[in-house]
Design a protein around this motif. Structure first.
Motif, short mmCIF file in Angstrom:
data_model
loop_
_atom_site.label_atom_id
_atom_site.label_comp_id
_atom_site.label_asym_id
_atom_site.label_seq_id
_atom_site.Cartn_x
_atom_site.Cartn_y
_atom_site.Cartn_z
N ILE A 1 -45.93 -25.95 13.40
CA ILE A 1 -46.40 -24.91 14.31
C ILE A 1 -45.86 -25.17 15.71
O ILE A 1 -46.00 -26.27 16.25
CB ILE A 1 -47.94 -24.88 14.37
N HIS B 1 -43.83 -22.99 19.45
CA HIS B 1 -43.36 -21.78 20.14
C HIS B 1 -42.37 -22.22 21.21
O HIS B 1 -42.78 -22.70 22.27
CB HIS B 1 -44.54 -21.03 20.79
N ALA C 1 -46.59 -19.62 16.58
CA ALA C 1 -47.91 -19.27 17.11
C ALA C 1 -47.75 -18.66 18.50
O ALA C 1 -46.99 -19.18 19.32
CB ALA C 1 -48.79 -20.51 17.19
N PHE D 1 -52.90 -20.65 19.56
CA PHE D 1 -52.61 -21.77 18.65
C PHE D 1 -53.76 -22.00 17.67
O PHE D 1 -53.55 -22.06 16.45
CB PHE D 1 -52.35 -23.04 19.44
N THR E 1 -54.22 -19.21 15.09
CA THR E 1 -53.14 -19.24 14.09
C THR E 1 -53.35 -20.38 13.11
O THR E 1 -53.22 -20.21 11.89
CB THR E 1 -51.78 -19.39 14.80
N VAL F 1 -47.09 -30.44 14.56
CA VAL F 1 -47.30 -29.64 15.75
C VAL F 1 -46.22 -30.00 16.77
O VAL F 1 -46.02 -31.18 17.07
CB VAL F 1 -48.69 -29.89 16.36
N PHE G 1 -47.84 -27.23 21.87
CA PHE G 1 -49.22 -27.25 21.36
C PHE G 1 -49.77 -28.64 21.05
O PHE G 1 -50.86 -28.75 20.48
CB PHE G 1 -49.31 -26.38 20.09
#
Length: 267
Positions: free
Chosen positions: A7, A9, A38, A43, A46, A60, A64
């Motif tokens: 995850i 961004h 996300a 976060f 999601t 991660v 995040f």
């Protein structure tokens, strides 16, 4: 199949899916591993939506890691030291464990390279989140000195105080010798060089850049040009920390060195 994801961004650049799928093949495990983008402000929503759909674990990535640290039900000691979580693992009781595998990934790769650790003088350049994740595992190896430097000395001093180590201004390092020099700054992301004296590299055993790039980084080339005996980028750290995540999820450590060799061939 058990579902895992990375995850972040952005996240489309992540090499984690291919890496973990290869780990699974070599370990005889059957998993699904994909990417999750996300929204910057969503976060937790999601992550929890994926958990409701059966997620078993997650890596991660930026930005995040601190949010994952705050969300996790329980934390490992190394996650607490780092103040950030890069691995989330579902536990048998339904709780979620937050861990940080960056430091152990670095130390594992340094040992693969035969780098001096116990009794060595180590310099770490940079005082951001990447540095905070590696200082505890480096200290656990028993160096004779672990020195932190940063463009902004006050930031280095704040972090050094947390770990009981020494912070120095970059321009105060002239004339000193280190066995191992680690570049944990963001300079290599843009091809820049940290503002440390070039003479630091003379006689050093290894210069290691946490960033990885095909053909090596500018920091690696600079170190070798100024008398360092060897250099490495951070691809091995990436693979070794991923293997530690896989072990947390599946209970088996995959053949990460084979995967590293294959990834190098594919660069």
């Amino acid at each position: 199949m058990d579902h895992y994801t990375v995850i972040g961004h952005p996240v489309e650049h992540s090499r984690s899916p291919a890496m973990h799928r290869r780990f699974a093949e070599l370990a005889g495990q059957h998993i699904k591993y994909d990417r999750t983008l996300a929204p910057l402000d969503a976060f937790v929503a999601t992550l929890e939506a994926h958990i409701a759909a059966g997620l078993k674990g997650a890596n991660v990535t930026v930005p995040f890691k601190e949010a994952a640290f705050a969300w996790a039900h329980r934390l490992t000691d190394r996650a607490r030291q780092a103040g950030a979580v890069n691995t989330l693992a579902l536990q048998p009781d339904g709780s979620w464990l937050g861990d940080n595998t960056d430091g152990v990934g670095l130390v594992t790769d340094l040992k693969r390279l035969g780098a001096p650790l116990g009794g060595a003088r180590i310099l770490v350049i940079g005082a951001g989140g990447a540095t905070r994740g590696i200082l505890g595992p480096l200290l656990a190896e028993g160096p004779s000195a672990l020195v932190l430097c940063n463009r902004t000395l006050a930031k280095a001093q704040t972090l050094a105080e947390l770990f009981g180590i020494e912070a120095q201004a970059m321009d105060a390092l002239a004339g000193q010798h280190f066995d191992l020099i680690l570049n944990a700054s963001a300079a290599s992301l843009t091809g820049e060089l940290p503002a440390v004296p070039a003479g630091l590299f003379a006689g050093a055993s290894l210069a290691y850049d946490l960033v990885y790039k095909p053909g090596g980084t500018a920091f690696e080339r600079w170190a070798l040009d100024n008398g360092c005996k060897a250099s490495s980028d951070g691809l091995g750290m990436l693979v070794a920390q991923g293997a530690e995540s896989f072990r947390l999820w599946r209970g088996v450590l995959p053949n990460w060195q084979q995967v590293l060799a294959e990834m190098k061939e594919g660069l």
